[in-house]
Motif scaffolding. Structure first.
Motif, mmCIF file in Angstrom:
data_model
loop_
_atom_site.group_PDB
_atom_site.id
_atom_site.type_symbol
_atom_site.label_atom_id
_atom_site.label_comp_id
_atom_site.label_asym_id
_atom_site.label_seq_id
_atom_site.Cartn_x
_atom_site.Cartn_y
_atom_site.Cartn_z
ATOM 1 N N TRP A 259 -20.127 25.711 37.134
ATOM 2 C CA TRP A 259 -19.944 27.159 37.290
ATOM 3 C C TRP A 259 -19.004 27.695 36.214
ATOM 4 O O TRP A 259 -18.851 28.904 36.065
ATOM 5 C CB TRP A 259 -19.386 27.479 38.682
ATOM 6 C CG TRP A 259 -17.929 27.154 38.863
ATOM 7 C CD1 TRP A 259 -17.382 25.942 39.101
ATOM 8 C CD2 TRP A 259 -16.832 28.069 38.808
ATOM 9 N NE1 TRP A 259 -16.007 26.025 39.199
ATOM 10 C CE2 TRP A 259 -15.645 27.336 39.022
ATOM 11 C CE3 TRP A 259 -16.739 29.448 38.598
ATOM 12 C CZ2 TRP A 259 -14.389 27.923 39.039
ATOM 13 C CZ3 TRP A 259 -15.479 30.029 38.617
ATOM 14 C CH2 TRP A 259 -14.321 29.268 38.826
ATOM 15 N N ASP B 19 -25.399 34.478 35.799
ATOM 16 C CA ASP B 19 -25.659 35.281 36.990
ATOM 17 C C ASP B 19 -24.574 36.333 37.178
ATOM 18 O O ASP B 19 -23.547 36.333 36.482
ATOM 19 C CB ASP B 19 -25.720 34.395 38.233
ATOM 20 C CG ASP B 19 -26.948 33.499 38.256
ATOM 21 O OD1 ASP B 19 -27.846 33.724 37.424
ATOM 22 O OD2 ASP B 19 -26.982 32.581 39.098
ATOM 23 N N ALA B 20 -24.789 37.225 38.136
ATOM 24 C CA ALA B 20 -23.760 38.197 38.495
ATOM 25 C C ALA B 20 -22.546 37.469 39.077
ATOM 26 O O ALA B 20 -22.678 36.407 39.702
ATOM 27 C CB ALA B 20 -24.309 39.188 39.524
ATOM 28 N N TYR C 32 -19.829 31.374 40.749
ATOM 29 C CA TYR C 32 -21.204 31.753 40.450
ATOM 30 C C TYR C 32 -21.710 30.924 39.269
ATOM 31 O O TYR C 32 -20.916 30.314 38.540
ATOM 32 C CB TYR C 32 -21.289 33.245 40.117
ATOM 33 C CG TYR C 32 -20.511 33.654 38.876
ATOM 34 C CD1 TYR C 32 -21.155 33.860 37.662
ATOM 35 C CD2 TYR C 32 -19.126 33.816 38.922
ATOM 36 C CE1 TYR C 32 -20.445 34.217 36.523
ATOM 37 C CE2 TYR C 32 -18.411 34.168 37.795
ATOM 38 C CZ TYR C 32 -19.068 34.367 36.597
ATOM 39 O OH TYR C 32 -18.356 34.710 35.476
ATOM 40 N N SER C 33 -23.009 30.905 39.094
ATOM 41 C CA SER C 33 -23.606 30.145 37.999
ATOM 42 C C SER C 33 -23.554 30.948 36.704
ATOM 43 O O SER C 33 -23.700 32.179 36.724
ATOM 44 C CB SER C 33 -25.060 29.797 38.324
ATOM 45 O OG SER C 33 -25.133 28.981 39.473
#
Length: 242
Positions: free
Chosen positions: A111, A54-55, A50-51
């Motif tokens: 990421w 973010d979640a 994920y980035s």
């Protein structure tokens, strides 16, 4: 189909077969990056991606990209380079530095945010995450890191600051890993770079079946101790030249 939300009170993941087809492999969100949850994820064929900010997103794509160590593809140019390779390859001698350099992708973005770096550094301290380093003199010029699970190595990221540095690191690791009893390297999602090195897609169900066989296996004693790996030797079992 609804995206599964992980509970902070449970390490349970949904079955990989329930993952989305588009985006391919998206399975769940939330939870945390505790060592217990990360290890449970890898043991279930799941990984976070994920980035930063973010979640947390959890994935189990179908198909799954894997590299059998004996199938590492050595191009003619890499074979020529390896004959006079200037690099020294080591294991677990600079894990935080390798992770930081994997995260440093300039304008491309990454990421590997601070929470991810902290989580994998913690896994390294606990003896589950490992790095391979390529050195030119005293300068770190390439490498990779990932998580070991039985006879499986789950590759996470690699970087190169000199010609062929990450390729030589991976080639040397494939030879070493196989000698120690390793069977398979998880590349997660196939791309042009890993495909050129011999990685290929297999169905997720086949990957999960292999995972169940490889998790109980053990490698040679002291396999993951910090050490300098043997120089690259192009044996017949690692000599797939084009």
């Amino acid at each position: 189909m609804r995206l599964y939300r992980l509970s902070h009170d449970s390490l349970r993941f949904p079955a990989p077969a329930s993952a989305f087809h588009e985006p391919n492999g998206l399975l769940a969100f939330g939870g945390d990056l505790s060592p217990e949850r990360l290890l449970m994820a890898y043991q279930s064929g799941i990984f976070p991606w994920y980035s930063p900010g973010d979640a947390i997103l959890w994935w189990s794509p179908d198909p799954r990209a894997v590299l059998y160590p004996q199938e590492f593809h050595i191009s003619r140019s890499l074979k020529r380079f390896s004959r006079h390779c200037p690099y020294r390859i080591s294991l677990n001698q600079a894990f935080p530095e390798v992770l930081a350099m994997c995260a440093d992708r300039g304008t491309q973005g990454t990421w590997i945010g601070p929470d991810v770096a902290q989580a994998y550094n913690r896994l390294h301290t606990l003896g589950y995450a490992h790095s391979v380093e390529a050195w030119d003199g005293d300068e770190l010029v390439g490498g990779m890191y990932g998580v070991a699970q039985g006879a499986l190595f789950c590759g996470e990221s690699m970087f190169s600051r000199r010609d062929n540095a990450s390729k030589i690191a991976l080639l040397t690791f494939c030879r070493f890993f196989r000698q120690q009893g390793g069977k398979l390297i998880d590349c997660q999602v196939l791309n042009s770079h890993t495909a050129s090195l011999g990685a290929r897609d297999i169905p997720r169900r086949d990957f999960l079946a292999l995972l169940s066989q490889l998790l109980p296996l053990t490698l040679a004693p002291d396999c993951w101790q910090p050490q300098t790996l043997s120089a690259v030797t192009l044996n017949s079992d690692l000599n797939h030249c084009e």
